[in-house]
Design a protein around this motif. Structure first.
Motif, PDB file in Angstrom:
ATOM      1  N   HIS A 231       0.814  -1.211   0.000  1.00 46.32           N
ATOM      2  CA  HIS A 231       0.000   0.000   0.000  1.00 46.32           C
ATOM      3  C   HIS A 231       0.852   1.266   0.000  1.00 46.32           C
ATOM      4  O   HIS A 231       0.331   2.358   0.271  1.00 46.32           O
ATOM      5  CB  HIS A 231      -0.929   0.001   1.219  1.00 46.32           C
ATOM      6  CG  HIS A 231      -1.966  -1.090   1.191  1.00 46.32           C
ATOM      7  ND1 HIS A 231      -3.134  -0.985   0.473  1.00 46.32           N
ATOM      8  CD2 HIS A 231      -1.988  -2.310   1.783  1.00 46.32           C
ATOM      9  CE1 HIS A 231      -3.849  -2.093   0.637  1.00 46.32           C
ATOM     10  NE2 HIS A 231      -3.175  -2.917   1.418  1.00 46.32           N
ATOM     11  N   ARG A 244      -4.712   2.448   7.957  1.00 46.97           N
ATOM     12  CA  ARG A 244      -5.109   1.995   6.624  1.00 46.97           C
ATOM     13  C   ARG A 244      -5.279   0.479   6.594  1.00 46.97           C
ATOM     14  O   ARG A 244      -6.197  -0.043   5.940  1.00 46.97           O
ATOM     15  CB  ARG A 244      -4.074   2.443   5.584  1.00 46.97           C
ATOM     16  CG  ARG A 244      -4.193   3.906   5.185  1.00 46.97           C
ATOM     17  CD  ARG A 244      -3.361   4.228   3.957  1.00 46.97           C
ATOM     18  NE  ARG A 244      -1.930   4.165   4.233  1.00 46.97           N
ATOM     19  CZ  ARG A 244      -1.212   5.207   4.653  1.00 46.97           C
ATOM     20  NH1 ARG A 244      -1.801   6.383   4.866  1.00 46.97           N
ATOM     21  NH2 ARG A 244       0.079   5.077   4.862  1.00 46.97           N
ATOM     22  N   ASP A 248      -8.598  -1.575   5.737  1.00 45.35           N
ATOM     23  CA  ASP A 248      -8.546  -2.584   4.687  1.00 45.35           C
ATOM     24  C   ASP A 248      -9.083  -3.922   5.190  1.00 45.35           C
ATOM     25  O   ASP A 248      -9.845  -4.606   4.492  1.00 45.35           O
ATOM     26  CB  ASP A 248      -7.111  -2.740   4.200  1.00 45.35           C
ATOM     27  CG  ASP A 248      -7.005  -3.592   2.951  1.00 45.35           C
ATOM     28  OD1 ASP A 248      -7.816  -3.386   2.028  1.00 45.35           O
ATOM     29  OD2 ASP A 248      -6.127  -4.469   2.907  1.00 45.35           O
ATOM     30  N   TYR A 262      -3.687 -11.603   1.092  1.00 45.53           N
ATOM     31  CA  TYR A 262      -2.291 -11.328   1.432  1.00 45.53           C
ATOM     32  C   TYR A 262      -1.582 -12.599   1.885  1.00 45.53           C
ATOM     33  O   TYR A 262      -1.847 -13.097   2.984  1.00 45.53           O
ATOM     34  CB  TYR A 262      -2.203 -10.274   2.530  1.00 45.53           C
ATOM     35  CG  TYR A 262      -2.870  -8.962   2.182  1.00 45.53           C
ATOM     36  CD1 TYR A 262      -2.383  -8.167   1.152  1.00 45.53           C
ATOM     37  CD2 TYR A 262      -3.993  -8.528   2.886  1.00 45.53           C
ATOM     38  CE1 TYR A 262      -2.988  -6.973   0.832  1.00 45.53           C
ATOM     39  CE2 TYR A 262      -4.607  -7.322   2.570  1.00 45.53           C
ATOM     40  CZ  TYR A 262      -4.101  -6.553   1.539  1.00 45.53           C
ATOM     41  OH  TYR A 262      -4.711  -5.367   1.221  1.00 45.53           O
TER      42      TYR A 262
END
Length: 328
Positions: A231, A244, A248, A262
């Motif tokens: 990111h 963030r 997410d 991920y």
């Protein structure tokens, strides 16, 4: 089971085995020209902490997985024939009410005595691993964070010297099971998990100062840093970057989705719980950013063996390991 190896080195070989709350891990390595070189690693997710029942007992299936893993580790150790092996058990086995029954069986499966260590010793080994990896010449204050599956250690030091070690009974597994019990990730669950984490660190005795930078010596920080890099983060975890990641994870909505999105999440079990602990920690201790370090307890244990062998000789070291304090 994950494993890797290279050709046998000429310098003395040592091994460290960690019976962790989530995974059992083995490092085999040697020091060459002042650098620690790993020659073999093994890891197996045995999920001890996640199987503790309401009475604090380890389940039979988890103990069977653990013994099978240790039997495989024994074969690897017999093949490498290290000069000295240190085996340590951490928080889940400190908490388990039936640990006194399990640990002797585990020692027989591995063929080595197992040392049940407290949070202070875990923190010392983690800091040693970080200090030797980063270099002990830096005299600035250094804060090292180790978020485990069953506990969190904070270590304050300067160079090679430790000033303070604090251990907190909060880990990624318990936070995940408590606040994301069905795997669903939402804002309410994260808010509660972060508040709970902040309350645990409110009494930390590390001094009232703003930390521009701290070091994360654990799989949780390394996995989150790898995801954050996707990111746009540049090798560090900033507070904005952590937020963030929280947003997410909430957008994805489920632990299974995070793992699918991920690959790094597969290497750090219960990552949402670890993220909530990390957010609570940086908020409570006013940490601007965290740097992920490729070092931790097992690296520290290998350096400890190397340093002790240099100080007292291999024979005395092996004798001390045969009768470690805290063996069960």
């Amino acid at each position: 089971m994950q494993a890797s190896s290279i050709e046998s080195p000429e310098s003395p070989v040592y091994a460290a085995v960690e019976l962790g709350s989530d995974s059992f891990r083995l490092h085999v390595g040697h020091v060459e020209d002042g650098v620690l070189r790993l020659v073999a690693t093994m890891a197996e997710p045995v999920r001890l902490a996640a199987t503790l029942d309401e009475d604090g007992m380890l389940c039979t299936a988890a103990m069977r997985r653990a013994l099978d893993c240790l039997d495989a580790f024994r074969s690897a150790l017999d093949a490498w024939r290290p000069q000295a092996v240190r085996v340590v058990a951490t928080s889940a086995l400190r908490m388990a009410r039936n640990a006194a029954l399990f640990l002797p069986a585990a020692g027989r499966a591995l063929g080595r005595p197992i040392e049940l260590i407290a949070g202070d010793e875990a923190g010392r080994l983690v800091y040693l691993g970080v200090a030797t990896t980063l270099g002990a010449q830096d005299t600035a204050a250094r804060l090292v964070v180790d978020i485990g599956s069953g506990s969190t250690e904070l270590v304050l030091g300067q160079g090679a010297t430790i000033r303070c070690i604090e251990s907190f009974a909060v880990g990624a597994v318990r936070q995940s099971l408590t606040f994301f019990p069905d795997g669903r990730l939402d804002a309410a669950g994260f808010d509660a998990a972060v508040r709970s984490s902040r309350s645990r660190f409110a009494e930390a005795r590390l001094g009232a100062q703003r930390w521009q930078q701290a070091y994360g010596a654990c799989g949780t920080v390394r996995a989150l840093a790898e995801i954050a890099q996707l990111h746009g983060e540049q090798g560090v975890l900033s507070r904005a970057g952590l937020e963030r990641l929280r947003a997410d994870f909430i957008r994805i909505g489920h632990v299974a989705g995070v793992r699918l999105a991920y690959p790094a999440a597969e290497r750090a079990s219960h990552l949402p719980g670890g993220l909530a602990i990390l957010i609570g920690l940086v908020e409570e201790l006013d940490i601007a950013e965290l740097v992920a370090v490729q070092a931790g307890l097992r690296v520290g244990a290998l350096w400890d063996l190397h340093q002790r062998a240099a100080a007292v000789g291999t024979a005395a070291l092996v004798d001390s390991l045969a009768h470690p304090p805290g063996v069960v």
